[in-house]
Design an enzyme around this catalytic site. Structure first.
Site, PDB file in Angstrom:
ATOM      1  N   LEU A 245       2.836   6.295  -4.777  1.00 42.56           N
ATOM      2  CA  LEU A 245       2.210   5.067  -4.251  1.00 42.56           C
ATOM      3  C   LEU A 245       2.884   3.843  -4.864  1.00 42.56           C
ATOM      4  O   LEU A 245       2.246   2.958  -5.457  1.00 42.56           O
ATOM      5  CB  LEU A 245       0.709   5.090  -4.556  1.00 42.56           C
ATOM      6  CG  LEU A 245      -0.052   6.232  -3.854  1.00 42.56           C
ATOM      7  CD1 LEU A 245      -1.495   6.307  -4.352  1.00 42.56           C
ATOM      8  CD2 LEU A 245      -0.022   6.061  -2.329  1.00 42.56           C
ATOM      9  N   HIS A 246       4.228   3.763  -4.700  1.00 45.40           N
ATOM     10  CA  HIS A 246       5.010   2.669  -5.284  1.00 45.40           C
ATOM     11  C   HIS A 246       4.453   1.296  -4.883  1.00 45.40           C
ATOM     12  O   HIS A 246       4.076   0.491  -5.721  1.00 45.40           O
ATOM     13  CB  HIS A 246       6.459   2.747  -4.799  1.00 45.40           C
ATOM     14  CG  HIS A 246       7.172   4.031  -5.060  1.00 45.40           C
ATOM     15  ND1 HIS A 246       7.514   4.478  -6.311  1.00 45.40           N
ATOM     16  CD2 HIS A 246       7.643   4.973  -4.198  1.00 45.40           C
ATOM     17  CE1 HIS A 246       8.176   5.629  -6.229  1.00 45.40           C
ATOM     18  NE2 HIS A 246       8.263   5.962  -4.963  1.00 45.40           N
ATOM     19  N   ASP A 247       4.443   1.043  -3.569  1.00 41.16           N
ATOM     20  CA  ASP A 247       4.092  -0.304  -3.089  1.00 41.16           C
ATOM     21  C   ASP A 247       2.602  -0.620  -3.234  1.00 41.16           C
ATOM     22  O   ASP A 247       2.256  -1.760  -3.609  1.00 41.16           O
ATOM     23  CB  ASP A 247       4.544  -0.458  -1.632  1.00 41.16           C
ATOM     24  CG  ASP A 247       6.059  -0.364  -1.499  1.00 41.16           C
ATOM     25  OD1 ASP A 247       6.546  -0.111  -0.391  1.00 41.16           O
ATOM     26  OD2 ASP A 247       6.754  -0.523  -2.532  1.00 41.16           O
TER      27      ASP A 247
END
Ligand code: RIB
Ligand code: CA
Length: 315
Positions: A245-247
């Site tokens: 869930l980088h962004d």
């Protein structure tokens, strides 16, 4: 009091999840969304922004601006093996007219980025979750305006951990190292959310089975389809055992800054072709002007993400 934000993105799957989180959080007022070449080509990114806004149906009709279709240096690189050929895992969403759910900005993205900084000096946050080409173009065009941003939150880089597109480089910085270098070496008030932090917040088969699927709503279905999650095999697209869930974490760090632990570092980016192309690195003795998120309260972030999106009124 909600925080005004502009989101610069290369919609891809985790960008879409970040937009859902931003628009379903009362702490934020998303005034604009700008697109940049990255996970997929710019035309697909802009189509995906329309699709996501069609699902979210934001009442404030944010500005939508088209940005760079290629990096400042080198050729466009994409990540279709992770995000699917269309950038959203092939999920079927009729892309209604952008004007229906967003106001089409007639100039290039960098002009909207400059205009918003001038209109809301020290009152607005820029969240950059794709390659930094648009930010670099805005810096080149009007550096004085760009200093008006209250914060610039950047998802990118791998500071004390390995890369995800090469052993050394993170994807957003790898796509446009020259832009990343210009942004990191500028005087912008940057908060960096690198892989060091985002690799602490994976979607895993356990989270999918125990927290996402049980939501039983359109959002849960969207996550399953766009990440290519297969219950039987317990894996995501391409056989991956995790989908990071980088962004969404970059957005989470704006919603609740207490979610992350930051250190001030002096950073730059390798722009020479070769093994270390796009690698972010600490500059010994440099001015420590970048706040770098190295720690995350994982459980608190996941709860925020799932609570907000569990109640997200996806169409
Ligand atoms: O390295 C992860 C980043 O690259 C994320 O922003 C993802 O969407 C891609 O743009
Ligand atoms: Ca992205």
């Amino acid at each position: 009091m909600n925080k005004k934000v502009i989101i610069d993105c290369d919609v891809g799957v985790d960008d879409a999840l970040a937009l859902f989180l931003a628009f379903s959080s009362p702490e934020l007022e998303v005034l604009g969304v700008t697109g940049v070449n990255g996970n997929v080509s710019l035309p697909k990114v802009m189509k995906n922004i329309e699709k996501v806004l069609t699902l979210i149906r934001p009442s404030n009709r944010p500005w939508v601006a088209r940005g760079a279709d290629r990096p400042l240096q080198g050729d466009p690189a994409h990540a279709e093996s992770l995000h699917g050929e269309d950038g959203l895992g092939g999920v079927q969403i009729p892309p209604e007219e952008a004007a229906r759910w967003g106001q089409v900005f007639l100039g290039p993205a960098e002009d909207l980025i400059i205009e918003m900084a001038r209109r809301y000096p020290a009152q607005i946050t820029l969240i950059a979750i794709g390659p930094l080409t648009n930010l670099a173009l805005a810096l080149q065009k009007d550096p004085e305006a760009m200093r008006q941003w209250n914060h610039v939150v950047v998802m990118g880089g791998a500071v004390r951990t390995s890369g995800n597109i090469t052993p050394h480089a993170e994807f957003n910085f790898y796509v446009d190292p020259s832009a990343a270098k210009q942004v990191l070496e500028s005087t912008l008030p940057i908060i960096l959310v690198p892989l060091d932090a985002t690799h602490q917040v994976p979607l895993t088969p356990e989270v999918m089975e125990e927290r996402v699927r049980p939501l039983g709503n359109a959002f849960a279905q969207f996550v399953v389809q766009t990440t290519g999650y297969e219950s039987r095999g317990g894996h995501f697209r391409g056989g991956r055992k995790a989908f990071y869930l980088h962004d969404p974490l970059a957005v989470g760090a704006v919603i609740d800054p207490a979610l992350v632990r930051k250190e001030k570092l002096s950073l730059s980016v390798e722009v020479k072709e070769g093994e270390f192309y796009g690698k972010s690195y600490e500059v010994p003795g440099g001015e420590e002007n970048t706040e770098v998120c190295l720690g995350v309260d994982r459980e608190k972030f996941l709860n925020l993400f799932l609570d907000r999106l569990g109640s997200c009124p996806l169409k």
